[in-house]
Design a protein around this motif. Structure first.
Motif, mmCIF file in Angstrom:
data_model
loop_
_atom_site.group_PDB
_atom_site.id
_atom_site.type_symbol
_atom_site.label_atom_id
_atom_site.label_comp_id
_atom_site.label_asym_id
_atom_site.label_seq_id
_atom_site.Cartn_x
_atom_site.Cartn_y
_atom_site.Cartn_z
ATOM 1 N N ASP A 159 1.257 -0.629 -0.598
ATOM 2 C CA ASP A 159 -0.067 0.054 0.289
ATOM 3 C C ASP A 159 0.704 1.425 -0.236
ATOM 4 O OD1 ASP A 159 -1.736 1.947 0.078
ATOM 5 O OD2 ASP A 159 -2.526 1.247 2.229
ATOM 6 N N LEU A 160 1.072 1.774 -0.941
ATOM 7 C CA LEU A 160 1.922 2.683 -0.985
ATOM 8 C C LEU A 160 1.453 4.142 -0.664
ATOM 9 C CD1 LEU A 160 5.228 3.360 -2.358
ATOM 10 C CD2 LEU A 160 3.825 3.721 -4.294
ATOM 11 N N ASP A 202 1.397 6.817 -8.327
ATOM 12 C CA ASP A 202 0.258 5.704 -8.479
ATOM 13 C C ASP A 202 0.979 4.033 -8.323
ATOM 14 O OD1 ASP A 202 2.086 5.320 -10.980
ATOM 15 O OD2 ASP A 202 0.352 6.022 -12.091
ATOM 16 N N GLU A 203 0.569 3.182 -8.325
ATOM 17 C CA GLU A 203 1.560 1.893 -7.746
ATOM 18 C C GLU A 203 2.781 1.453 -8.823
ATOM 19 O OE1 GLU A 203 -0.915 -1.337 -8.070
ATOM 20 O OE2 GLU A 203 -2.184 -1.122 -6.551
ATOM 21 N N SER A 204 2.881 2.814 -9.463
ATOM 22 C CA SER A 204 4.370 2.437 -10.571
ATOM 23 C C SER A 204 5.559 3.470 -9.905
ATOM 24 C CB SER A 204 4.111 2.366 -12.155
ATOM 25 O OG SER A 204 3.732 3.410 -12.569
ATOM 26 N N MET A 223 8.920 1.732 -2.661
ATOM 27 C CA MET A 223 7.735 1.387 -4.060
ATOM 28 C C MET A 223 7.451 0.276 -3.673
ATOM 29 S SD MET A 223 10.748 -0.930 -5.867
ATOM 30 C CE MET A 223 10.309 -1.701 -6.830
ATOM 31 N N GLN A 224 5.722 -0.509 -4.700
ATOM 32 C CA GLN A 224 4.730 -1.075 -4.897
ATOM 33 C C GLN A 224 5.375 -2.375 -5.095
ATOM 34 O OE1 GLN A 224 2.072 -0.040 -4.480
ATOM 35 N NE2 GLN A 224 0.932 -1.815 -3.896
ATOM 36 N N LEU A 225 5.572 -3.812 -3.879
ATOM 37 C CA LEU A 225 5.656 -4.588 -4.034
ATOM 38 C C LEU A 225 6.232 -5.370 -4.879
ATOM 39 C CD1 LEU A 225 6.946 -6.792 -1.014
ATOM 40 C CD2 LEU A 225 4.788 -7.846 -1.153
ATOM 41 N N ASN A 239 5.951 -10.229 1.322
ATOM 42 C CA ASN A 239 5.638 -9.515 2.421
ATOM 43 C C ASN A 239 6.200 -8.397 2.234
ATOM 44 O OD1 ASN A 239 3.806 -11.839 3.292
ATOM 45 N ND2 ASN A 239 5.416 -12.161 4.366
ATOM 46 N N PRO A 240 5.715 -7.045 2.963
ATOM 47 C CA PRO A 240 6.624 -5.885 3.015
ATOM 48 C C PRO A 240 7.598 -6.014 3.391
ATOM 49 C CG PRO A 240 3.503 -5.373 2.982
ATOM 50 C CD PRO A 240 4.036 -7.006 3.111
ATOM 51 N N HIS A 241 8.565 -5.013 2.912
ATOM 52 C CA HIS A 241 9.236 -5.465 4.269
ATOM 53 C C HIS A 241 10.483 -4.243 3.324
ATOM 54 C CE1 HIS A 241 10.397 -7.827 0.231
ATOM 55 N NE2 HIS A 241 11.558 -7.137 0.800
ATOM 56 N N TRP A 242 11.563 -3.636 4.127
ATOM 57 C CA TRP A 242 12.480 -2.795 4.438
ATOM 58 C C TRP A 242 14.232 -3.373 3.715
ATOM 59 C CZ3 TRP A 242 12.299 2.626 3.883
ATOM 60 C CH2 TRP A 242 11.548 3.052 4.532
ATOM 61 N N LEU A 243 14.082 -2.863 2.320
ATOM 62 C CA LEU A 243 14.973 -3.577 1.859
ATOM 63 C C LEU A 243 16.132 -3.507 1.821
ATOM 64 C CD1 LEU A 243 16.231 -6.323 0.003
ATOM 65 C CD2 LEU A 243 15.272 -5.186 -2.213
#
Length: 248
Positions: free
Chosen positions: A121-122, A158-160, A176-178, A184-188
């Motif tokens: 969910d950006l 938007d999602e892009s 950014m959108q996964l 799963n959502p995460h910090w990279l």
């Protein structure tokens, strides 16, 4: 990466990561690592002045508490929270200060270069982190876009879109959108490397595997890899290759 590991507390459960004489991170053994689905994970830290206050605000804003605020000897006070989408992050007030942040152009191979939030969910993540940590936001058309390539003058995403979080006139992180349904959502976090193609060969030789190959990255200068324990990590060739060197 040329890192060395040093035992610091005598327990055998924590090792400091040292690069060029500086402590840049740590490796910790999780006590609950006996579950069948346990995988290692990199946890990134954000500096805050009031760990307890920001932790409470995060929970009040829809986040969740993973570890309540506590003191860590020779490190400072910290907590671990998850944002409303489930991405974990450490809130830290360091007892030794934050140190000097190296300018991106001066970053050397083996050093942390960048960090990105990959989220489901950006818009929701943008609202959470800007309110919690007072970040400014710039919307770009992609991760590799130059500063002049903003998505729109209104700053709407938007999602892009790729969002740049900034504070104090300095870019701090991206969002950014996964891109993967099964993740799963995460910090990279990203580590700077001299040659990303050579680095992914070393990853595979040492028992890790490549999730995103440089071949499918826009400028062929980055990769996403997983170490043998399951921790996901980004590799970024730095400085970025020019078009003559194979970049785009």
């Amino acid at each position: 990466f040329g890192w060395t590991l040093e035992a610091t507390d005598g327990s055998g459960k924590y090792l400091s990561i040292v690069h060029e004489g500086q402590v840049i991170g740590g490796l910790a053994v999780a006590d609950e690592a006996d579950t069948a689905d346990h995988r290692a994970v990199w946890l990134s830290s954000v500096s805050v002045a009031d760990v307890d206050g920001v932790t409470a605000a995060a929970v009040a804003s829809g986040g969740s508490l993973i570890l309540e605020p506590r003191e860590l000897p020779d490190r400072g006070r910290y907590s671990v929270i998850a944002d409303p989408q489930g991405a974990a992050v450490v809130l830290l007030r360091s007892s030794t200060g934050d140190g000097i942040r190296r300018a991106p152009e001066a970053t050397q191979p083996g050093e942390w270069l960048w960090i990105e939030l990959w989220t489901t969910d950006l818009g929701g993540a943008r609202e959470f982190y800007t309110e919690l940590l007072d970040y400014g936001v710039e919307v770009r058309v992609s991760r590799s876009a130059d500063e002049g390539e903003s998505a729109s003058s209104s700053g709407e995403e938007d999602e892009s879109s790729y969002l740049i979080l900034s504070r104090g006139g300095e870019n701090r992180a991206g969002m950014m959108q996964l891109p993967f349904d099964e993740a799963n959502p995460h910090w990279l976090p990203f580590v700077a490397v001299r040659d990303v193609y050579a680095s992914v060969k070393v990853v595979e030789r040492l028992g890790g595997h490549v999730v995103v190959s440089p071949d499918v990255v826009g400028r062929h200068d980055a990769a996403i890899v997983v170490d043998p324990a399951g921790a996901v990590l980004g590799l970024q060739q730095w400085p970025r290759p020019s078009a003559q060197e194979g970049g785009r």
